[in-house]
Design an enzyme around this catalytic site. Structure first.
Site, short mmCIF file in Angstrom:
data_model
loop_
_atom_site.label_atom_id
_atom_site.label_comp_id
_atom_site.label_asym_id
_atom_site.label_seq_id
_atom_site.Cartn_x
_atom_site.Cartn_y
_atom_site.Cartn_z
CG ASP A 1 -9.42 -12.69 2.10
OD1 ASP A 1 -8.28 -12.33 2.47
OD2 ASP A 1 -9.61 -13.51 1.21
CD GLU A 2 -5.42 -15.34 4.19
OE1 GLU A 2 -4.65 -15.90 4.99
OE2 GLU A 2 -5.06 -14.96 3.08
#
Length: 437
Positions: free
Chosen positions: A111-112
């Site tokens: 998620d990054e």
DNA sequence: TCTGGGGTCCTAGGACCC
DNA sequence: TCTGGGGTCCTAGGACCC
């Protein structure tokens, strides 16, 4: 501390860090609109909170919290098991959106991401802040999840930015404003500085990120190792960490571990767990066409002490059949009778590409090729019918979910449970196989 | 304070060789 | 056998991250 830019708008580098807000929970809300606005939690399968929606966080739910506690503070929480495959799809699409803005995208975690925006203002007819806004908007519109973004001169500073305002934040940290963001930030919150280093720095009176950044270079070089010297430069606006674009980072190691409650001293049960760890690790290694040159077997005792045994393999491999002897050897060395263990683990290390494995004069080539065919069939079956459709006999005891206090050592009882498990499998139409290799 | 299951990189020190 | 200098490879363990 920072070198003053010659002009107000000078950005030697513009690095963007993007961090999805409550990612797993947001994905669930995006797929199930009826969950929007509700406290949603994932992590049911583990018994602790993996991710909590902002509604849940507002009610006092935190990451890592036990689920029984969640039910107490937030009785109407919707608790779901984590669905990695779905989240990965969201992840892939998020990265794909980022690549529309810049080819230099580093997929840092599920998620990054980091994105190098240096020099792209003209292309997009806007400031870096406006580009960040467009990225945020596009993701929200197309994926239905929100993200927070930081833009600054280095990765470490960009990360501080994305964390500064959440959810749905955009934070720009130009050179002349760095100190404002570091002033109140505990040094332990800086990416790469953990509890131990914070404690160490405290001895020199350093507690904030600003105090660390302002220390002279001679001090940093004398007392700290390379990673911290690099962080120090990054905090001062000098980018030393590149944005790594290569999408496929090869694995250096693959590990699988399993914690069981209550802890157990049952040798057969524990070995079965570790045998299953090995099978899982091998499946993953084969999926990436890798072979291990070293095998690490470890057991964790109830008091968190852990004993690891490392073994060199005669031949690089990702076949459990070949690893079973080393595994047993490692297990015999690590295991002590009448000791309670809480988890097992296996690491396949020293991974090399499978195609580069050379046969030596001593290898039984026919046997190896036969094994390759068997496992290739196993992998195909597992893909079609689910993991562990075909299992090593030695892993079978790992299937027993229930362990009753008084009956833990009762083999007959365990076997009954086992067969019940197999019947369930048959009832839902899955094949029951037990291939001996 | 230990919450679980993945990972990475760096450093120090020993073994071995010239 | 000792003395000293120098290099490489490997491993254990530490520290961090999501």
């Amino acid at each position: 501390m920072t070198t003053q830019p010659l002009t107000i708008h000078s950005w030697p580098r513009a690095i963007l860090h993007i961090d999805a807000d409550a990612f797993f929970a947001s994905c669930e809300q995006a797929i199930h609109p009826e969950l929007k606005g509700k406290p949603v939690i994932t992590g049911k399968e583990r018994g602790i909170v993996s991710a909590a929606s902002y509604e849940a966080k507002g009610r006092g739910v935190e990451r890592g919290m036990r689920l029984f506690e969640v039910r107490r503070v937030c009785p109407d929480a919707v608790i779901l098991p984590s669905d990695y495959e779905t989240y990965s799809l969201f992840s892939v699409r998020m990265f794909e959106i980022l690549r529309r803005f810049s080819p230099d995208v580093e997929e840092y975690s599920i998620d990054e991401a980091f994105v190098d925006l240096t020099g792209l203002r003209r292309t997009f007819h806007g400031s870096y802040g406006e580009i960040a806004g467009k990225i945020q908007e596009t993701i929200e519109k197309e994926l239905g999840i929100t993200v927070s973004i930081g833009v600054s001169l280095s990765k470490v500073l960009a990360k501080i930015g994305s964390k500064h305002k959440k959810p749905r934040g955009i934070t720009l940290i130009p050179g002349r404003e760095i100190h404002n963001y570091l002033e109140k930030l505990p040094v332990g919150k800086v990416w790469g500085i953990g509890a131990n280093t914070s404690e160490f720095l405290k001895k020199f009176g350093i507690t904030t990120a600003l105090e660390f950044a302002m220390k002279e270079e001679t001090f940093i070089k004398r007392h700290l190792s390379k990673p911290y010297q690099e962080i120090w430069h990054e905090l001062n606006g000098r980018s030393v960490y590149p944005v790594v674009t290569e999408s496929k980072r090869e694995y250096q190691s693959i590990s699988k571990t399993k914690t069981f409650t209550p802890p157990s001293d049952d040798e057969e049960f524990i070995f079965a767990q570790i045998s299953k760890n090995l099978e899982n690790a091998c499946i993953k290694a084969r999926r990436y066409d890798l072979a291990a040159t070293r095998l690490i077997v470890f057991l964790k005792q109830q008091d968190f002490r852990d004993i690891g045994i490392e073994l060199k393999l005669n031949r690089p491999t990702a076949y459990p059949a070949e690893l079973m002897e080393p595994l047993k050897k490692g297990f015999r060395e690590a295991y002590k009778p009448n000791t309670l263990y809480r988890s097992t683990g296996v690491v396949l290390a020293g991974l090399i590409p499978e195609k580069s494995v050379q046969h030596t004069l001593f290898d039984d080539v026919a046997r190896i090729e036969k094994m390759a065919r068997v496992y290739s069939a196993v992998d195909t079956l597992s893909e079609r019918f689910g993991k562990h459709t075909v299992q090593h006999g030695s892993s079978l005891f790992a299937n027993i979910q229930v362990q009753h206090e008084g009956e833990r050592g009762d083999v007959a009882f365990r076997k009954t449970e086992l067969f019940r498990g197999e019947n369930r499998r048959q009832r839902v139409g899955l094949p029951v196989l037990n291939v001996k290799v």
